[in-house]
Design an enzyme around this catalytic site. Structure first.
Site, PDB file in Angstrom:
ATOM      1  N   GLY A 135     -42.039 -39.954  15.109  1.00 27.07           N
ATOM      2  CA  GLY A 135     -42.284 -41.172  14.347  1.00 27.07           C
ATOM      3  C   GLY A 135     -41.018 -41.779  13.781  1.00 27.07           C
ATOM      4  O   GLY A 135     -40.827 -42.993  13.810  1.00 27.07           O
ATOM      5  N   ILE A 136     -40.121 -40.926  13.273  1.00 26.61           N
ATOM      6  CA  ILE A 136     -38.862 -41.438  12.724  1.00 26.61           C
ATOM      7  C   ILE A 136     -38.046 -42.085  13.826  1.00 26.61           C
ATOM      8  O   ILE A 136     -37.470 -43.171  13.657  1.00 26.61           O
ATOM      9  CB  ILE A 136     -38.074 -40.312  12.042  1.00 26.61           C
ATOM     10  CG1 ILE A 136     -38.836 -39.807  10.813  1.00 26.61           C
ATOM     11  CG2 ILE A 136     -36.681 -40.791  11.640  1.00 26.61           C
ATOM     12  CD1 ILE A 136     -38.259 -38.535  10.215  1.00 26.61           C
ATOM     13  N   VAL A 214     -31.446 -36.208   8.545  1.00 22.01           N
ATOM     14  CA  VAL A 214     -32.561 -36.573   7.666  1.00 22.01           C
ATOM     15  C   VAL A 214     -33.756 -35.683   7.975  1.00 22.01           C
ATOM     16  O   VAL A 214     -34.895 -36.023   7.655  1.00 22.01           O
ATOM     17  CB  VAL A 214     -32.940 -38.064   7.811  1.00 22.01           C
ATOM     18  CG1 VAL A 214     -31.881 -38.963   7.214  1.00 22.01           C
ATOM     19  CG2 VAL A 214     -33.208 -38.438   9.273  1.00 22.01           C
ATOM     20  N   ARG A 216     -34.057 -31.366   8.319  1.00 20.45           N
ATOM     21  CA  ARG A 216     -34.050 -30.204   7.441  1.00 20.45           C
ATOM     22  C   ARG A 216     -32.674 -29.554   7.514  1.00 20.45           C
ATOM     23  O   ARG A 216     -32.031 -29.530   8.568  1.00 20.45           O
ATOM     24  CB  ARG A 216     -35.140 -29.191   7.847  1.00 20.45           C
ATOM     25  CG  ARG A 216     -36.558 -29.616   7.461  1.00 20.45           C
ATOM     26  CD  ARG A 216     -36.718 -29.654   5.950  1.00 20.45           C
ATOM     27  NE  ARG A 216     -38.061 -29.990   5.511  1.00 20.45           N
ATOM     28  CZ  ARG A 216     -38.479 -31.207   5.225  1.00 20.45           C
ATOM     29  NH1 ARG A 216     -37.643 -32.237   5.381  1.00 20.45           N
ATOM     30  NH2 ARG A 216     -39.708 -31.418   4.801  1.00 20.45           N
ATOM     31  N   ASP A 240     -28.836 -35.936   4.166  1.00 21.20           N
ATOM     32  CA  ASP A 240     -29.838 -36.101   3.106  1.00 21.20           C
ATOM     33  C   ASP A 240     -30.503 -34.767   2.801  1.00 21.20           C
ATOM     34  O   ASP A 240     -31.232 -34.649   1.830  1.00 21.20           O
ATOM     35  CB  ASP A 240     -30.897 -37.130   3.507  1.00 21.20           C
ATOM     36  CG  ASP A 240     -31.866 -37.426   2.372  1.00 21.20           C
ATOM     37  OD1 ASP A 240     -31.391 -37.796   1.281  1.00 21.20           O
ATOM     38  OD2 ASP A 240     -33.089 -37.263   2.570  1.00 21.20           O
ATOM     39  N   GLU A 245     -30.873 -26.224  -0.860  1.00 22.23           N
ATOM     40  CA  GLU A 245     -30.904 -27.444  -1.664  1.00 22.23           C
ATOM     41  C   GLU A 245     -31.134 -27.076  -3.124  1.00 22.23           C
ATOM     42  O   GLU A 245     -32.041 -26.304  -3.424  1.00 22.23           O
ATOM     43  CB  GLU A 245     -32.021 -28.383  -1.183  1.00 22.23           C
ATOM     44  CG  GLU A 245     -31.742 -28.984   0.174  1.00 22.23           C
ATOM     45  CD  GLU A 245     -32.799 -30.000   0.583  1.00 22.23           C
ATOM     46  OE1 GLU A 245     -33.800 -30.182  -0.151  1.00 22.23           O
ATOM     47  OE2 GLU A 245     -32.617 -30.622   1.632  1.00 22.23           O
ATOM     48  N   HIS A 264     -31.834 -35.549  -0.859  1.00 24.19           N
ATOM     49  CA  HIS A 264     -33.152 -35.473  -0.216  1.00 24.19           C
ATOM     50  C   HIS A 264     -34.058 -36.604  -0.724  1.00 24.19           C
ATOM     51  O   HIS A 264     -35.156 -36.376  -1.227  1.00 24.19           O
ATOM     52  CB  HIS A 264     -33.812 -34.108  -0.472  1.00 24.19           C
ATOM     53  CG  HIS A 264     -34.817 -33.746   0.572  1.00 24.19           C
ATOM     54  ND1 HIS A 264     -35.084 -32.438   0.932  1.00 24.19           N
ATOM     55  CD2 HIS A 264     -35.643 -34.513   1.343  1.00 24.19           C
ATOM     56  CE1 HIS A 264     -36.020 -32.413   1.871  1.00 24.19           C
ATOM     57  NE2 HIS A 264     -36.372 -33.670   2.127  1.00 24.19           N
ATOM     58  N   ALA A 266     -34.490 -39.583   1.326  1.00 24.34           N
ATOM     59  CA  ALA A 266     -34.829 -40.504   2.419  1.00 24.34           C
ATOM     60  C   ALA A 266     -36.256 -40.988   2.277  1.00 24.34           C
ATOM     61  O   ALA A 266     -36.582 -42.132   2.605  1.00 24.34           O
ATOM     62  CB  ALA A 266     -34.627 -39.829   3.767  1.00 24.34           C
ATOM     63  N   ASN A 267     -37.125 -40.110   1.791  1.00 23.74           N
ATOM     64  CA  ASN A 267     -38.487 -40.507   1.469  1.00 23.74           C
ATOM     65  C   ASN A 267     -38.660 -40.329  -0.032  1.00 23.74           C
ATOM     66  O   ASN A 267     -38.995 -39.242  -0.501  1.00 23.74           O
ATOM     67  CB  ASN A 267     -39.498 -39.659   2.231  1.00 23.74           C
ATOM     68  CG  ASN A 267     -40.915 -40.132   1.995  1.00 23.74           C
ATOM     69  OD1 ASN A 267     -41.182 -41.319   1.913  1.00 23.74           O
ATOM     70  ND2 ASN A 267     -41.832 -39.196   1.874  1.00 23.74           N
TER      71      ASN A 267
END
Length: 303
Positions: A135-136, A214, A216, A240, A245, A264, A266-267
């Site tokens: 989808g991305i 973007v 993992r 991102d 993390e 993190h 991006a969303n």
């Protein structure tokens, strides 16, 4: 049609309440539900009885749920893979442009024209590989094309990706690195994708390459990435996501001028449930109609 009883846990978000209502679903307690919409973490995930037929998770990456041993074959599980594609694609493009146009360097160095001017590159005329073009990738490809880039999409099946100039199977990655200028990582974190970017793949890329992640953090061997960036093997990296993390304060990547790290986002959390809501509504409609659900999890693949 009988209303589908849905448990929305661990709290009732207004966007998801509206999505459930729009399909004629009824929000009930967990003991009465056929569907659990879980918008929490694995840490407080409840014990489920056999009356729960489907668990809908709001996250695209659900490695932590697998680490907790939660997804099973007793019921359907879905994640949010592809549901946030527009947001993530926009962020990926922003990161790539920031690196190529040296915006990150300009922010720090101000009017250091000579140093920055010699490092600026154009996205126009370059080739960008999107690894994990689901989808991305479908959202990112036309954005890259609008900037004049050529797009190579990589996915497991080799299926067409709208807007891509070329599609390759993941099994063909060995020949990819020398055929592209820049790489955007958007693949799930699996045993097969762990350290997909490593010393060998970095050495195969051109020295002007930027890597954007973007997806993992574990897709990138960060020790190898640091060495490649410090030695000029590639031009830069925009991340991102990292592993772990957040990165430790003494992580050497922080010290490099050719690295961009965003936390993190991006969303962004501010719009998470709002973006998730229409996809949840569509899956509830499909569930009621006995149709295949979107973003169904395959437990033996861990995504």
């Amino acid at each position: 049609m009988t209303a589908i009883p849905v448990a929305l846990e661990p709290y009732r978000d207004e966007h998801l309440v509206a999505a459930i209502a729009s399909t004629g679903g009824e929000i009930v307690g967990l003991d009465e539900a056929r569907v659990l919409v879980w918008i929490g973490t694995p840490d407080d995930f409840p014990e489920l009885g056999d009356h729960i037929e489907w668990v809908a998770l709001k996250s695209a990456g659900i490695e932590d749920f697998f680490d907790a041993g939660l997804p099973d074959d007793r019921r359907i599980w879905t994640n949010a893979s592809g549901f946030y594609a527009e947001n993530v694609a926009e962020h990926a493009l922003a990161l790539l442009l920031a690196g190529l146009r040296q915006i990150n360097t300009a922010v720090v160095r101000h009017w250091d024209k000579e140093r920055i001017d010699t490092s600026v590159r154009s996205l126009h005329g370059s080739t960008v590989a999107i690894v994990g073009a689901g989808g991305i990738g479908a959202s990112l490809a036309p954005r890259l094309k609008a900037c004049g880039a050529r797009v190579i999409a990589v996915n497991r099946s080799g299926r067409d990706v709208p807007g891509a100039d070329e599609v390759r199977r993941a099994s063909e990655l060995d020949g990819l690195w020398g055929a592209t200028d820049h790489v955007v990582l958007a693949a799930p974190a699996t045993a097969e994708t762990r350290h997909l970017i490593n010393a060998e793949t970095l050495a195969a890329l051109p020295d002007h390459a930027w890597i954007v992640n973007v997806a993992r953090g574990p897709l990138v061997d960060e020790a190898a990435l640091y060495r490649a960036l410090a030695d000029g093997v590639i031009a830069g990296a925009a991340l991102d996501v990292t592993d772990p993390e957040p990165p430790a304060e003494d992580n050497p990547l922080w010290s490099l001028p050719n690295v961009i790290i965003t936390p993190h986002v991006a969303n962004p959390a501010s719009g998470l449930t709002r973006e998730f809501a229409p996809w949840l509504a569509e899956n509830l409609r499909r569930f009621a109609a006995g149709e295949d659900l979107l973003a169904r999890v395959t437990p033996d693949r861990n995504y």
